[in-house]
Design a protein around this motif. Sequence first.
Motif, mmCIF file in Angstrom:
data_model
loop_
_atom_site.group_PDB
_atom_site.id
_atom_site.type_symbol
_atom_site.label_atom_id
_atom_site.label_comp_id
_atom_site.label_asym_id
_atom_site.label_seq_id
_atom_site.Cartn_x
_atom_site.Cartn_y
_atom_site.Cartn_z
ATOM 1 N N PRO A 2 1.103 -1.027 -0.234
ATOM 2 C CA PRO A 2 0.172 0.210 -0.250
ATOM 3 C C PRO A 2 0.848 1.375 -0.200
ATOM 4 N N ARG A 3 0.198 2.023 -0.903
ATOM 5 C CA ARG A 3 0.676 3.722 -1.097
ATOM 6 C C ARG A 3 0.583 4.727 1.106
ATOM 7 N N ILE A 4 2.118 4.973 1.241
ATOM 8 C CA ILE A 4 2.366 5.797 2.200
ATOM 9 C C ILE A 4 1.078 6.689 2.399
ATOM 10 N N GLU A 5 0.632 6.881 3.188
ATOM 11 C CA GLU A 5 -0.786 8.192 3.417
ATOM 12 C C GLU A 5 -0.150 9.540 3.560
ATOM 13 N N PRO A 24 8.872 4.525 2.090
ATOM 14 C CA PRO A 24 8.675 3.948 1.056
ATOM 15 C C PRO A 24 9.669 2.577 1.263
ATOM 16 N N ARG A 27 8.492 1.767 5.573
ATOM 17 C CA ARG A 27 7.112 1.565 5.568
ATOM 18 C C ARG A 27 6.818 2.654 7.347
ATOM 19 N N HIS A 59 14.286 2.672 -3.466
ATOM 20 C CA HIS A 59 13.939 1.276 -3.189
ATOM 21 C C HIS A 59 15.621 0.478 -2.974
ATOM 22 N N ARG A 194 9.308 -7.694 -2.096
ATOM 23 C CA ARG A 194 9.140 -6.257 -2.480
ATOM 24 C C ARG A 194 10.668 -5.956 -3.629
#
Length: 293
Positions: A2-5, A24, A27, A59, A194
């Motif tokens: 899921p994307r980071i808020e 990212p 987390r 990443h 990942r």
Amino acid sequence: MPRIEPKLMAKAYSLNKLLPLLLPECRTIVDAKRELGWIKKELTTPFQVLRACQMRFMHYPLQYILKSQPFGIIDVPCRRGVLIPRWETEEWTVDVLNRIPDNLPISLIDLCTGTGCIPVLIKKQRSLAHCIGVDVSEKALALAKRNSKQNGVDVTLLKRDIIKDSSNIISKHIDLLTCNPPYISKETFTKDSRASVRVFEPRLALIGNLEFYQNLIQHWLPRVDAFVYEIGDISQAKYIIAQISKSPLHARLWSVGIRSDLNDLPRVVYGFRKESKNFDKANMFCGFGRLYH
Ligand SMILES: C[S@@+](CC[C@H](N)C(=O)[O-])C[C@H]1O[C@@H](n2cnc3c(N)ncnc32)[C@H](O)[C@@H]1O
């Protein structure tokens, strides 16, 4: 993943403007702060720290940036093209190591050796052991050579494709065979791994099915007293246990078990001859995992 808020990004930015670059991969803010601490400890200039955080945002694995990974008491050099040693492997390796008598010249062969983390650590702490590492990758072997030099130990390194040809790798019986083979299915690799692993770590080191476990049964079993193979899931252990149980000869000679990791996931299939040469392997593996055969 899921994307980071945006709210979490903003909170991280308010604490330190570099933290959002680490989120990212990390987390959580706690993990990002911890990682920023490591980066600052290892890198000297603010520019290097900023560059490292930017690479993490893309990443890029931290160990390739910092160029090393602790493994037991040693620091293992890391570089792109060679798998970064994992804590799961470190955990069982340290357990195996602590079970090896320190006054005996045992023989050990580590297949799929990568950085050589397993034989280098064992040789570092059991100086009488004779350790061999085997890998098909030139890059891995060059790094394993650097690893053994950096840690001041002598490990014999051989280039072989063990699936194509395992013959003539060893000439005498071996006490202990270790192996962390490529064991992730193509499907799991594509769907579940990942980005840092999928994009930057070598597929050769990761993707595999049963071939290395088949190679254990077909080639290595008659040549060793004990084996410890890392597994990705229980089916690989079940395969080994089934192959040993169904052969009257293997079933008579071998005990086989499974060891779980700290997360209680099956992580290793291991076996030892009920009666072995040199020293008692049944005693060595007492309590290592749970025996199934
Ligand atoms: C999962 S990595 C393990 C590396 C290291 N032992 C560790 O635990 O970090 C698997 C290794 O197997 C090597 N490998 C893949 N196929 C091979 C083959 N057919 N013969 C020998 N080595 C192979 C890869 O180059 C890689 O270094």
